[in-house]
Design a protein around this motif. Structure first.
Motif, PDB file in Angstrom:
ATOM      1  N   ASP A  89       0.815  -1.192  -0.083  1.00 40.15           N
ATOM      2  CA  ASP A  89      -0.082   0.025   0.236  1.00 40.15           C
ATOM      3  C   ASP A  89       0.917   1.048  -0.117  1.00 40.15           C
ATOM      4  N   TRP A  90       1.067   1.940  -1.166  1.00 35.46           N
ATOM      5  CA  TRP A  90       2.049   2.991  -1.385  1.00 35.46           C
ATOM      6  C   TRP A  90       1.521   4.026  -0.433  1.00 35.46           C
ATOM      7  N   LYS A  91       0.461   4.315  -0.269  1.00 33.75           N
ATOM      8  CA  LYS A  91       0.066   5.537   0.490  1.00 33.75           C
ATOM      9  C   LYS A  91       0.282   5.383   2.222  1.00 33.75           C
ATOM     10  N   LEU A  92       0.164   4.050   2.560  1.00 30.87           N
ATOM     11  CA  LEU A  92       0.540   3.782   3.962  1.00 30.87           C
ATOM     12  C   LEU A  92       2.142   3.953   3.918  1.00 30.87           C
ATOM     13  N   ARG A  93       2.703   3.374   2.929  1.00 35.03           N
ATOM     14  CA  ARG A  93       4.163   3.163   2.905  1.00 35.03           C
ATOM     15  C   ARG A  93       4.860   4.762   2.825  1.00 35.03           C
ATOM     16  N   TYR A  94       4.171   5.555   2.286  1.00 35.91           N
ATOM     17  CA  TYR A  94       4.694   6.929   1.941  1.00 35.91           C
ATOM     18  C   TYR A  94       4.505   7.635   3.463  1.00 35.91           C
ATOM     19  N   GLN A  95       3.514   7.482   3.941  1.00 34.80           N
ATOM     20  CA  GLN A  95       3.012   8.141   5.283  1.00 34.80           C
ATOM     21  C   GLN A  95       4.127   7.590   6.408  1.00 34.80           C
ATOM     22  N   MET A  96       4.431   6.437   6.359  1.00 32.73           N
ATOM     23  CA  MET A  96       5.324   5.874   7.203  1.00 32.73           C
ATOM     24  C   MET A  96       6.726   6.474   6.879  1.00 32.73           C
ATOM     25  N   ASN A  97       7.243   6.579   5.740  1.00 35.70           N
ATOM     26  CA  ASN A  97       8.423   7.205   5.574  1.00 35.70           C
ATOM     27  C   ASN A  97       8.500   8.674   5.711  1.00 35.70           C
ATOM     28  N   LEU A  98       7.456   9.253   5.600  1.00 32.64           N
ATOM     29  CA  LEU A  98       7.344  10.866   5.934  1.00 32.64           C
ATOM     30  C   LEU A  98       7.619  11.053   7.396  1.00 32.64           C
ATOM     31  N   ASP A  99       7.021  10.309   8.077  1.00 36.27           N
ATOM     32  CA  ASP A  99       6.982  10.349   9.583  1.00 36.27           C
ATOM     33  C   ASP A  99       8.694  10.158   9.856  1.00 36.27           C
ATOM     34  N   LEU A 100       9.274   9.348   9.285  1.00 38.97           N
ATOM     35  CA  LEU A 100      10.649   8.865   9.563  1.00 38.97           C
ATOM     36  C   LEU A 100      11.324  10.125   9.218  1.00 38.97           C
ATOM     37  N   LEU A 101      11.172  10.918   8.034  1.00 36.74           N
ATOM     38  CA  LEU A 101      11.945  11.892   7.803  1.00 36.74           C
ATOM     39  C   LEU A 101      11.761  12.975   8.374  1.00 36.74           C
ATOM     40  N   LYS A 102      10.472  13.332   9.016  1.00 33.19           N
ATOM     41  CA  LYS A 102      10.351  14.493  10.254  1.00 33.19           C
ATOM     42  C   LYS A 102      11.119  14.201  11.622  1.00 33.19           C
ATOM     43  N   LYS A 103      11.129  12.825  11.765  1.00 35.28           N
ATOM     44  CA  LYS A 103      12.084  12.544  12.985  1.00 35.28           C
ATOM     45  C   LYS A 103      13.647  12.866  12.791  1.00 35.28           C
ATOM     46  N   GLY A 104      14.158  12.380  11.599  1.00 36.35           N
ATOM     47  CA  GLY A 104      15.289  13.137  10.831  1.00 36.35           C
ATOM     48  C   GLY A 104      16.596  12.806  11.213  1.00 36.35           C
ATOM     49  N   SER A 105      16.686  11.660  12.192  1.00 37.39           N
ATOM     50  CA  SER A 105      18.272  11.028  12.534  1.00 37.39           C
ATOM     51  C   SER A 105      18.894  10.488  11.094  1.00 37.39           C
ATOM     52  N   ILE A 106      20.214  10.307  11.103  1.00 42.63           N
ATOM     53  CA  ILE A 106      20.747   9.728  10.004  1.00 42.63           C
ATOM     54  C   ILE A 106      20.122   8.234   9.680  1.00 42.63           C
ATOM     55  N   PHE A 107      20.014   7.770  10.714  1.00 45.08           N
ATOM     56  CA  PHE A 107      19.585   6.322  10.532  1.00 45.08           C
ATOM     57  C   PHE A 107      18.086   6.275   9.895  1.00 45.08           C
ATOM     58  N   ASP A 108      17.301   7.237  10.519  1.00 46.45           N
ATOM     59  CA  ASP A 108      15.888   7.161   9.844  1.00 46.45           C
ATOM     60  C   ASP A 108      15.956   7.521   8.413  1.00 46.45           C
ATOM     61  N   ILE A 109      16.961   8.425   7.974  1.00 44.26           N
ATOM     62  CA  ILE A 109      16.988   8.625   6.524  1.00 44.26           C
ATOM     63  C   ILE A 109      17.485   7.383   5.669  1.00 44.26           C
ATOM     64  N   VAL A 110      18.341   6.620   6.483  1.00 46.16           N
ATOM     65  CA  VAL A 110      18.900   5.495   5.751  1.00 46.16           C
ATOM     66  C   VAL A 110      17.632   4.480   5.534  1.00 46.16           C
ATOM     67  N   SER A 111      16.943   4.491   6.611  1.00 45.19           N
ATOM     68  CA  SER A 111      15.845   3.427   6.346  1.00 45.19           C
ATOM     69  C   SER A 111      14.733   3.805   5.274  1.00 45.19           C
ATOM     70  N   ILE A 112      14.729   5.201   5.115  1.00 45.80           N
ATOM     71  CA  ILE A 112      13.735   5.311   3.999  1.00 45.80           C
ATOM     72  C   ILE A 112      14.451   5.028   2.784  1.00 45.80           C
ATOM     73  N   VAL A 113      15.611   5.602   2.510  1.00 50.27           N
ATOM     74  CA  VAL A 113      16.605   5.210   1.174  1.00 50.27           C
ATOM     75  C   VAL A 113      16.459   3.662   1.079  1.00 50.27           C
ATOM     76  N   ARG A 114      16.681   2.902   1.955  1.00 48.91           N
ATOM     77  CA  ARG A 114      16.738   1.396   1.838  1.00 48.91           C
ATOM     78  C   ARG A 114      15.375   0.856   1.632  1.00 48.91           C
ATOM     79  N   CYS A 115      14.377   1.392   2.128  1.00 52.54           N
ATOM     80  CA  CYS A 115      13.103   0.890   1.905  1.00 52.54           C
ATOM     81  C   CYS A 115      12.536   1.267   0.142  1.00 52.54           C
ATOM     82  N   LEU A 116      12.715   2.484   0.130  1.00 53.82           N
ATOM     83  CA  LEU A 116      12.259   3.213  -1.390  1.00 53.82           C
ATOM     84  C   LEU A 116      13.227   2.319  -2.391  1.00 53.82           C
ATOM     85  N   TYR A 117      14.328   2.148  -2.187  1.00 50.49           N
ATOM     86  CA  TYR A 117      15.357   1.766  -3.130  1.00 50.49           C
ATOM     87  C   TYR A 117      14.979   0.133  -3.378  1.00 50.49           C
ATOM     88  N   HIS A 118      14.640  -0.518  -2.284  1.00 49.98           N
ATOM     89  CA  HIS A 118      14.301  -1.988  -2.403  1.00 49.98           C
ATOM     90  C   HIS A 118      12.777  -2.052  -3.355  1.00 49.98           C
TER      91      HIS A 118
END
Length: 227
Positions: A89-118
């Motif tokens: 569900d891309w909308k749910l996935r988008y919101q989850m990653n957007l929340d990670l971006l707002k938290k903003g640690s470098i490891f949150d950013i890594v999670s977004i990149v890994r998830c969306l690259y995958h």
């Protein structure tokens, strides 16, 4: 009014998660109603824009120092790790990653990149997710480049080397029945307006390339007659 806690110094590099890596150019006072408020003026190279952030609101907006070289190397190693499957569900996935971006640690950013690259190896990303992926990857590249004192092009190659073996593995084994919604056009208006509201409180006050990101936050403190 109590004195704000000035965490950053002039010329210091900082991460503004929803905007990019920036540099503190000035710390100054601004009259807001009856009060005098301290602001950071931050230059964001990625957008060639200057933003003004109330010192008192910097932590709330997720603004933080560049990580150490040690943490930057840990983030690179984490980037190459295998990940669990993600929702289709891309909308749910988008919101989850957007929340990670707002938290903003470098490891949150890594999670977004890994998830969306995958995910991009399974199926092409919707427009909004592609934009989020590009922004997160650029933020990660810039921060690691500053942390390790390396050219961005070299860091881009380092990220690619970590991600590509994972991508090759995913391409080989993809018996995935995918039912992503493709209606991101109707969803994009909601997301775009949300992004604008969350990323910078002062876009409406933009004057040439100067943006005051603190006006809305100042109003919340009762300074309603700020011009």
């Amino acid at each position: 009014m109590s004195e704000e806690n000035i965490e950053f110094q002039i010329d210091q590099r900082v991460v503004y998660p929803s905007q990019g890596v920036g540099q503190i150019k000035e710390i100054f006072d601004k009259k807001v109603g009856e009060n005098t408020v301290k602001y950071y003026k931050i230059y964001l190279e990625v957008s060639d824009m200057m933003v003004m952030i109330p010192v008192a609101n910097a932590h709330m907006l997720g603004i933080r120092p560049i990580v150490s070289a040690e943490d930057a190397l840990k983030a690179l190693e984490t980037l190459g790790e295998a990940i669990e499957s993600v929702t289709s569900d891309w909308k749910l996935r988008y919101q989850m990653n957007l929340d990670l971006l707002k938290k903003g640690s470098i490891f949150d950013i890594v999670s977004i990149v890994r998830c969306l690259y995958h995910r991009s190896k399974v199926k092409e990303l919707p427009i909004q997710e592609r934009k989020l992926y590009d922004n997160a990857r650029k933020l990660l590249e810039d921060e690691i480049a500053f942390a390790l004192d390396k050219p961005v092009k070299e860091v881009e190659a380092m990220l690619h080397a970590k991600l590509e073996p994972l991508g090759a593995l995913i391409v080989k084994k993809t018996p995935v029945q995918d039912e992503d919604d493709d209606d991101d056009d109707e969803f994009s208006d909601d997301i775009s307006s949300s992004d604008r509201d969350e990323s910078d409180d002062g876009d409406d006050d933009e004057d040439s390339d100067d943006v005051d990101a603190g006006d809305d936050a100042d109003d919340d403190d009762g300074d309603e007659d700020d011009e």
